[in-house]
Scaffold this motif. Sequence first.
Motif, PDB file in Angstrom:
ATOM      1  N   LEU A   1      -5.036  11.729   4.905  1.00  0.00           N
ATOM      2  CA  LEU A   1      -4.171  12.430   3.958  1.00  0.00           C
ATOM      3  C   LEU A   1      -4.193  13.913   4.281  1.00  0.00           C
ATOM      4  CD1 LEU A   1      -5.408  10.651   0.700  1.00  0.00           C
ATOM      5  CD2 LEU A   1      -3.623   9.903   2.296  1.00  0.00           C
ATOM      6  N   VAL A   2      -3.010  14.506   4.455  1.00  0.00           N
ATOM      7  CA  VAL A   2      -2.916  15.842   5.053  1.00  0.00           C
ATOM      8  C   VAL A   2      -2.049  16.766   4.197  1.00  0.00           C
ATOM      9  CG1 VAL A   2      -2.248  17.103   7.146  1.00  0.00           C
ATOM     10  CG2 VAL A   2      -3.077  14.740   7.331  1.00  0.00           C
ATOM     11  N   ARG A   3      -2.401  18.055   4.207  1.00  0.00           N
ATOM     12  CA  ARG A   3      -1.501  19.097   3.695  1.00  0.00           C
ATOM     13  C   ARG A   3      -1.579  20.271   4.667  1.00  0.00           C
ATOM     14  NH1 ARG A   3      -1.766  21.678  -2.328  1.00  0.00           N
ATOM     15  NH2 ARG A   3      -3.519  22.830  -1.447  1.00  0.00           N
ATOM     16  N   THR A   4      -0.816  20.166   5.744  1.00  0.00           N
ATOM     17  CA  THR A   4      -0.841  21.176   6.805  1.00  0.00           C
ATOM     18  C   THR A   4       0.501  21.903   6.879  1.00  0.00           C
ATOM     19  OG1 THR A   4      -2.467  19.997   8.165  1.00  0.00           O
ATOM     20  CG2 THR A   4      -1.051  21.565   9.283  1.00  0.00           C
ATOM     21  N   PRO A   5       0.547  23.188   6.466  1.00  0.00           N
ATOM     22  CA  PRO A   5       1.769  23.972   6.581  1.00  0.00           C
ATOM     23  C   PRO A   5       1.777  24.865   7.824  1.00  0.00           C
ATOM     24  CG  PRO A   5       0.271  25.099   5.128  1.00  0.00           C
ATOM     25  CD  PRO A   5      -0.473  23.871   5.651  1.00  0.00           C
ATOM     26  N   THR A   6       0.766  24.707   8.695  1.00  0.00           N
ATOM     27  CA  THR A   6       0.581  25.601   9.831  1.00  0.00           C
ATOM     28  C   THR A   6       1.010  24.936  11.142  1.00  0.00           C
ATOM     29  OG1 THR A   6      -1.733  24.877   9.817  1.00  0.00           O
ATOM     30  CG2 THR A   6      -1.244  26.986   8.784  1.00  0.00           C
ATOM     31  N   VAL A   7       1.158  25.754  12.188  1.00  0.00           N
ATOM     32  CA  VAL A   7       1.733  25.276  13.442  1.00  0.00           C
ATOM     33  C   VAL A   7       0.856  24.248  14.150  1.00  0.00           C
ATOM     34  CG1 VAL A   7       3.061  27.372  13.803  1.00  0.00           C
ATOM     35  CG2 VAL A   7       0.724  27.242  14.692  1.00  0.00           C
ATOM     36  N   ASP A   8      -0.411  24.128  13.745  1.00  0.00           N
ATOM     37  CA  ASP A   8      -1.276  23.161  14.430  1.00  0.00           C
ATOM     38  C   ASP A   8      -1.005  21.720  14.000  1.00  0.00           C
ATOM     39  OD1 ASP A   8      -2.313  23.582  11.910  1.00  0.00           O
ATOM     40  OD2 ASP A   8      -4.402  23.740  12.558  1.00  0.00           O
ATOM     41  N   ARG A   9       0.059  21.496  13.237  1.00  0.00           N
ATOM     42  CA  ARG A   9       0.450  20.102  12.973  1.00  0.00           C
ATOM     43  C   ARG A   9       0.764  19.392  14.282  1.00  0.00           C
ATOM     44  NH1 ARG A   9      -0.735  15.704  10.475  1.00  0.00           N
ATOM     45  NH2 ARG A   9       0.968  14.190  10.410  1.00  0.00           N
ATOM     46  N   ALA A  10       1.270  20.133  15.267  1.00  0.00           N
ATOM     47  CA  ALA A  10       1.551  19.524  16.573  1.00  0.00           C
ATOM     48  C   ALA A  10       0.285  18.940  17.181  1.00  0.00           C
ATOM     49  CB  ALA A  10       2.159  20.568  17.516  1.00  0.00           C
TER      50      ALA A  10
ATOM     51  N   LEU B   1       0.860  -1.186   0.000  1.00  0.00           N
ATOM     52  CA  LEU B   1       0.000   0.000   0.000  1.00  0.00           C
ATOM     53  C   LEU B   1       0.893   1.233   0.000  1.00  0.00           C
ATOM     54  CD1 LEU B   1      -2.797   1.418   0.332  1.00  0.00           C
ATOM     55  CD2 LEU B   1      -2.466   1.209   2.809  1.00  0.00           C
ATOM     56  N   LEU B   2       0.737   2.078  -1.019  1.00  0.00           N
ATOM     57  CA  LEU B   2       1.548   3.282  -1.154  1.00  0.00           C
ATOM     58  C   LEU B   2       0.625   4.491  -1.199  1.00  0.00           C
ATOM     59  CD1 LEU B   2       4.521   4.235  -1.562  1.00  0.00           C
ATOM     60  CD2 LEU B   2       4.041   4.254  -4.017  1.00  0.00           C
ATOM     61  N   ALA B   3       0.906   5.498  -0.363  1.00  0.00           N
ATOM     62  CA  ALA B   3       0.019   6.662  -0.260  1.00  0.00           C
ATOM     63  C   ALA B   3       0.803   7.965  -0.332  1.00  0.00           C
ATOM     64  CB  ALA B   3      -0.782   6.606   1.040  1.00  0.00           C
ATOM     65  N   TYR B   4       0.121   8.998  -0.845  1.00  0.00           N
ATOM     66  CA  TYR B   4       0.677  10.344  -0.968  1.00  0.00           C
ATOM     67  C   TYR B   4      -0.242  11.334  -0.252  1.00  0.00           C
ATOM     68  CZ  TYR B   4       4.204   8.795  -4.306  1.00  0.00           C
ATOM     69  OH  TYR B   4       5.282   8.166  -4.882  1.00  0.00           O
ATOM     70  N   PRO B   5       0.240  12.562   0.025  1.00  0.00           N
ATOM     71  CA  PRO B   5      -0.546  13.517   0.824  1.00  0.00           C
ATOM     72  C   PRO B   5      -1.737  14.125   0.076  1.00  0.00           C
ATOM     73  CG  PRO B   5       1.818  13.982   0.964  1.00  0.00           C
ATOM     74  CD  PRO B   5       1.627  13.010  -0.171  1.00  0.00           C
TER      75      PRO B   5
END
Length: 301
Positions: free
Chosen positions: A177-186, A42-46
């Motif tokens: 699947l995520v694209r998060t460039p903001t500080v709430d990745r934590a 299984l191969l996945a991308y964002p």
Amino acid sequence: MMTTPLPIGLVQTAARHHAADAADAFAEDVRRVMAAHPGLRLLAYPELHLCGQEPGEDPERVMTKGAQPLDGPRGARLAALARELDIWLVPGSVYEQGADGRIYNTAPVYSPVGERVAAYRKIFPWRPHETTAAGSDFVVFDLAGHGRVGLTICYDAWFPEVTRHLAWQGADLVLNLVRTPTVDRAQEVVLAQANAIVNQVFMASLNAAAPDGLGRSVVVDPEGRMRAEAGPGTEEVLTDVIDLGEARRVRARGTAGLTRVWDPFEDGGPPLELPLYAGRIEPERWRLGAGVGEGARRVIE
């Protein structure tokens, strides 16, 4: 039920743009990853990996330009790629041109025989910044011999109802699947652990790499233990081999051998009213497996 361990690869990378050769470049990247990790199944991308935007580019223009029907040229090439490499391919989410004229943020899944076996439309776009139409269906699919996988996209992870429904439908692994460039990745990393714990399910949260995301992709087991974690911002392939049957064992025996969240009600007990939803929990519908037939697609490899 005996299950076969599932080798997975989460490709934490920056998004592809709408250049004329984007599809070819993506195919070459997938081939390169598989050459380096030939055992992956299984191969996945964002999120929106094939629908990136240049700095300063109008996101509405990118969305409109990139939208295609799932059975369009892009879908045909992705299906052929999965068949060529004999893998389950989740190419990230894409902009889908729906038959209703609206554009959705949709995660398709392609089987090793080149069939699109599932497609999930993001239920919770990040308003007001995201203007795609909202989906309305919880989507799971089966990997023969391994188990059941549920799909979510980025902001969906903040809404516990989504992961709970997928687990209720029998998902052993939820792929976010995520694209998060903001500080709430934590906080999203904490949510991956929390969703795993309260639903007794594997969580794989796959974020984009810089400049599209802050990285920190993770794989969490059904008791909330961090199995694997990618670095912050960097491009890398996070790999793991997971036995999806472990989710069922944890549900049956309890987290730490104690807590069985899918068996809290007494037989014949009264329903629990849910004012927030103008509805209720019927104890017999809460039981593990009650939702297995609802929204599930069974796939034979």
